[in-house]
Enzyme design. Structure first.
Site, mmCIF file in Angstrom:
data_model
loop_
_atom_site.group_PDB
_atom_site.id
_atom_site.type_symbol
_atom_site.label_atom_id
_atom_site.label_comp_id
_atom_site.label_asym_id
_atom_site.label_seq_id
_atom_site.Cartn_x
_atom_site.Cartn_y
_atom_site.Cartn_z
ATOM 1 N N SER A 1 0.769 -1.198 0.054
ATOM 2 C CA SER A 1 -0.064 -0.312 -0.148
ATOM 3 C C SER A 1 0.791 1.060 -0.092
ATOM 4 O O SER A 1 1.723 1.353 -0.919
ATOM 5 C CB SER A 1 -1.032 -0.226 0.978
ATOM 6 O OG SER A 1 -1.886 0.887 0.972
ATOM 7 N N HIS B 1 -7.539 -5.281 -1.127
ATOM 8 C CA HIS B 1 -6.415 -4.652 -0.894
ATOM 9 C C HIS B 1 -5.484 -5.637 0.165
ATOM 10 O O HIS B 1 -4.317 -5.515 0.214
ATOM 11 C CB HIS B 1 -6.622 -3.589 -0.063
ATOM 12 C CG HIS B 1 -5.481 -2.393 -0.078
ATOM 13 N ND1 HIS B 1 -4.882 -2.027 -1.119
ATOM 14 C CD2 HIS B 1 -5.140 -1.721 0.950
ATOM 15 C CE1 HIS B 1 -4.184 -1.281 -0.703
ATOM 16 N NE2 HIS B 1 -3.931 -0.985 0.669
ATOM 17 N N ASP C 1 -9.398 -4.950 -5.666
ATOM 18 C CA ASP C 1 -8.897 -4.000 -4.485
ATOM 19 C C ASP C 1 -9.773 -2.775 -4.888
ATOM 20 O O ASP C 1 -9.473 -1.805 -5.674
ATOM 21 C CB ASP C 1 -7.374 -3.573 -4.857
ATOM 22 C CG ASP C 1 -6.630 -2.919 -3.751
ATOM 23 O OD1 ASP C 1 -7.455 -2.009 -2.998
ATOM 24 O OD2 ASP C 1 -5.779 -2.962 -3.556
#
Length: 300
Positions: free
Chosen positions: A131, A280, A251
């Site tokens: 991320s 995610h 995601d």
């Protein structure tokens, strides 16, 4: 997880105000002794906690926004048993690290990573991020070069190439939505649906959610503000080390079409692996596949 107008673009974790204290001890300059310590000290005195498991090629894990390094337990454990030295540290303000008043901009975060690599005297490193951790990897390479780095793996990257919508970045998120997310977002249990898959065990979901309860609200907000306002488009084409990008096509926190694919397109010769149906939180939902891909990439 979190629910807001911007959460479909950037809602990677919970914002809560439960701070954790850092352990305090004096580091040593000897590499052999430093491995036995559990922190390094940055130039401003902030102590970064880390774990160092296994032996072999060094792998340094950079965690996601609003999560501590413990998020990598399902990677660093198995991979350390496969002949890799797995090092995971807590970003300033996260986990067991110190919580300073400032220093949450991308330059400082990259310098913190540099401090860890220098203190442990690591070479031939593979950096693995998730991320918003991709921002630290990119900025580290821009500021400190790749002399210590062999490869990088960006897992579900967010924040790159550029998160904010501008005249020349029409696919970004409008600044007012980002600010709404930071100041008005509410914690909602159904946010789990965006982070996990329907068949993810409840215990694993609860464990992931509990990790997010350790990040102070102010730290999470400031890190989000700094990273989403930083433009990495000019830095990505200058990356010269082998790069693996892994992203799920389901995601909704960092959509592959606005983050993963354009990031891969800007990095020369980057390899993009798309996990069909992955959200995610694929480091948990697709952990066995991710571990196998990381092992092949690092050792290959």
């Amino acid at each position: 997880m979190l629910k807001s107008t911007a959460s479909t673009a950037l809602g990677a974790g919970l914002l809560v105000s439960a701070a954790s204290a850092a352990k305090s001890a004096q580091p040593t300059s000897s590499h052999e002794k430093t491995r036995g310590a559990d922190y390094v000290e940055c130039a401003d005195g902030t102590k970064l906690a880390y774990t160092d498991w296994g032996a072999g090629k060094p792998v340094v894990f950079i965690h996601a926004w609003a999560l501590p390094s413990a998020m990598w337990d399902y990677q660093r454990g198995p991979l350390s048993e496969k002949g890799l030295r797995c090092i995971a540290y807590d970003r300033r303000g996260h986990g067991r690290s110190g919580v300073p008043n400032g220093g949450y901009d991308c330059d400082n975060l990259a310098d913190d990573l540099s401090t860890l690599l220098d203190e442990l005297d690591l070479h031939g490193v593979t950096l693995v991020s998730h991320s918003f951790g991709a921002a630290e990897v990119v900025r580290y390479l821009s500021r400190h070069g790749s002399s210590r780095i062999e490869k990088i793996a960006l897992i579900a990257p967010a924040g790159t190439p550029f998160a904010t919508k501008t005249a020349d970045n029409p696919n970004g998120v409008p600044p007012e939505q980002l600010e709404f997310f930071r100041t008005r977002v509410l914690q909602q249990e159904d946010g789990k649906k965006a982070f996990f898959t329907a068949d993810t065990s409840l215990s694993l979901q609860n464990w992931g959610m509990a990790l997010m309860l350790t990040t102070p609200l102010r730290v999470a907000v400031e890190c989000n503000r700094q990273i989403t306002s930083t433009d990495f488009r000019a830095e990505l084409p200058k990356i010269t080390v082998p790069t693996l990008i892994i992203h799920g096509d389901n995601d909704v926190s960092a959509r592959i079409e606005t983050t993963g694919r354009p990031t891969a397109a800007l990095i020369p010769n980057a390899e993009l692996k798309v996990y069909e149906g992955a959200p995610h939180g694929l480091f948990l939902t697709h952990k066995e596949r991710l571990n196998a891909d990381l092992l092949r990439f690092i050792k290959g």
